[in-house]
Scaffold this active site. Structure first.
Site, mmCIF file in Angstrom:
data_model
loop_
_atom_site.group_PDB
_atom_site.id
_atom_site.type_symbol
_atom_site.label_atom_id
_atom_site.label_comp_id
_atom_site.label_asym_id
_atom_site.label_seq_id
_atom_site.Cartn_x
_atom_site.Cartn_y
_atom_site.Cartn_z
ATOM 1 N N LYS A 68 0.862 -1.189 0.000
ATOM 2 C CA LYS A 68 0.000 0.000 0.000
ATOM 3 C C LYS A 68 0.891 1.229 0.000
ATOM 4 O O LYS A 68 1.464 1.606 1.024
ATOM 5 C CB LYS A 68 -0.914 0.062 1.228
ATOM 6 N N GLU A 118 9.782 1.692 10.808
ATOM 7 C CA GLU A 118 10.770 2.778 10.674
ATOM 8 C C GLU A 118 9.984 4.056 10.856
ATOM 9 O O GLU A 118 9.169 4.427 10.014
ATOM 10 C CB GLU A 118 11.461 2.708 9.305
ATOM 11 N N CYS A 134 13.120 11.611 7.516
ATOM 12 C CA CYS A 134 13.071 11.124 8.901
ATOM 13 C C CYS A 134 14.439 11.165 9.575
ATOM 14 O O CYS A 134 14.524 11.229 10.798
ATOM 15 C CB CYS A 134 12.487 9.714 8.938
ATOM 16 N N GLU A 153 9.205 16.116 15.910
ATOM 17 C CA GLU A 153 9.593 16.057 14.505
ATOM 18 C C GLU A 153 8.716 17.009 13.696
ATOM 19 O O GLU A 153 7.498 16.857 13.646
ATOM 20 C CB GLU A 153 9.444 14.629 13.971
#
Length: 479
Positions: free
Chosen positions: A170, A245, A279, A379
């Site tokens: 996906k 992750e 990231c 973040e």
């Protein structure tokens, strides 16, 4: 327009069982570049059934057969180079230079590295009284993010193929077209029907469906911590393995002996490349207090060498954010930084001059930041970074590790022993010293809330395998 309203299931492009669609928006123009179908539970069930049916045969393919598949995919990928570059620029907003030198190259490297890793990989090992056989983990569900439409997708696909694990992918509904091109490449590369399936859709339907599906044995997800937590909860119901992750708030520790201008260039590159939507981006720049003024001046001096603008202009390095929602999120963080009392060295709220259309952001650098501020802990996922000062090396390491994340870390300096000490004492999954080039055979993944498991090369293949101990059989172990 790139309209493709079908899913790739059991070796064929088939119509969705539903009629809901979603526009794919070019973030530089804010206009639709096409539509995709949002898959249904029935679409997902078909894909999982195809993968499950392919498992007995695909898992028994030889190492040589899978190496050939991976090399064929790499060749097909290279043939579609220009199309892949263009589609990533359209759907993600990555400047052409970044689409080619980063996104395209990273995607290609994973298929090549997986094939290389398989050359020397041993699936059976004799231990005297027993042998260990590493077998396909089973049907794998792959859920990939929008920020790296080829890199994250390719590393998961390559690992699954190398292990003989059939899969259902996906991709993000924000950037689906690169993955759909990959599906065409895989179809032409000799991968058996059912071994690779792609279903477009939302996280709430297809993502949740993958992580909770009883016939999926393993889920590999890249994305946010909140979604990762939900995937673990869903997967727990059937005790399936999960690899995650997730986010990062990576430190860049600048040593006393570092070249100030070089350190500033590395720091700015982290928020310029992919518009900071990375990231592993170093967004906490930890510098000696004595270097503060020189470093700030160096940052302001180097910023113009990372121009922001139209991604179709080959001179530009930084493009727009992926979507309006992401733009709003980053604006909120910039406001928070100002409200918290951090000093705005460059950038700020609003769009850069002359870029009223598109989700463009002013590259923003905060200084006089303390590590407990929101902008230093959460973040942001945009072109925003923070400068934090330290008095001695142990304080620098304490600041570097004072985070819930541990995906990456960086160090800049000259003394090799000190650099080694810093690298070993930052709690993160991958450390890069002095802007060293990444080796895609090295393991990639995080400590703490940055995730579980590893990707890339042989380490990525391992995620799709289960070890089986066999005792009493005298047939020698095979390679």
């Amino acid at each position: 327009m790139r309209t493709n309203l079908k899913h790739f299931i059991n070796g064929e492009w088939i119509e969705s069982t539903g009629n809901e669609t979603s526009d794919v928006i070019n973030p530089a123009t804010e206009k639709s570049i096409g539509k995709i179908s949002l898959g249904t539970k029935e679409d997902l069930d078909k894909a999982v059934a195809a993968a499950k049916a392919a498992l007995p045969t695909f898992s028994r393919t030889t190492k040589e057969e899978r190496i050939k598949m991976l090399r064929n995919i790499a060749k097909g990928y290279e043939k579609r180079k220009q199309e892949l570059i263009e589609v990533m620029t359209e759907e993600l907003g990555a400047p052409l230079k970044i689409s080619e030198e980063v996104h395209y190259e990273m995607g290609l490297s994973h298929f090549k590295e997986a094939a290389n890793a398989l050359e020397d990989y041993t699936f059976e090992k004799d231990h005297g009284s027993y042998k260990v056989v590493k077998e396909s983990i089973g049907v794998s569900g792959l859920i990939t993010p929008w920020n790296f439409p080829t890199n994250q997708t390719s590393t998961k696909i390559a690992g699954a193929i190398a292990a003989g694990s059939p899969m259902v992918l996906k991709p993000s509904e924000l950037t689906p077209y690169a993955a759909m091109i990959l599906a065409e490449i895989i179809d032409e590369a000799g991968v058996p029907k059912g071994a690779f399936n792609l279903v477009n859709g939302t996280g709430s339907t297809i993502g949740d469906g993958i992580s909770s599906h009883p016939d999926i044995d393993f889920v590999s997800f890249t994305g946010s911590g909140a979604v990762g937590e939900k995937i673990m909860q869903n997967a727990a119901k059937t005790i399936k393995k999960v690899a995650l992750e997730l986010g990062g708030k990576s430190p860049l520790v600048v040593l006393e002996d570092a070249d100030v201008e070089e350190a500033a260039k590395i720091a700015v590159s982290h928020i310029a490349m992919n518009t900071g939507q990375v990231c592993t981006a170093a967004t906490r720049i930890i510098i000696p207090a004595s270097m503060k003024e020189k470093f700030e001046e160096a940052v302001k001096k180097v910023l113009p060498s990372f121009p922001v603008g139209d991604p179709l202009n080959k001179d530009n390095v930084t493009g727009p954010l992926v979507a309006e929602k992401q733009w709003d999120r980053v604006q909120d963080y910039i406001k928070k930084g100002m409200d918290e009392g951090a000093t705005l060295l460059t950038g700020g709220t609003g769009k850069p001059d002359g870029l009223e259309t598109g989700y463009f952001v002013k590259p923003t650098v905060f200084t006089d930041v303390s590590n407990d501020m929101v902008i230093a802990q959460e973040e942001i996922f945009g072109p925003v970074t923070t400068i934090i000062t330290y008095d001695d090396l142990e304080q620098a390491l304490e600041i570097a590790n004072d985070t819930i994340y541990g995906l990456a870390g960086y160090a800049v300096g000259k003394d090799q022993e000190t650099l080694d000490y810093v690298a070993k004492n930052i709690r993160a999954g991958q450390i890069i010293v002095n802007d060293a080039e990444q080796d895609r055979a090295a393991p990639f993944g995080g400590f703490k809330q940055s995730g579980i498991g590893r990707e890339w090369g042989a380490f990525g293949i391992e995620e799709y395998l289960e070890p089986k101990a066999i005792m009493g059989v005298k047939v020698p172990a095979k390679v």
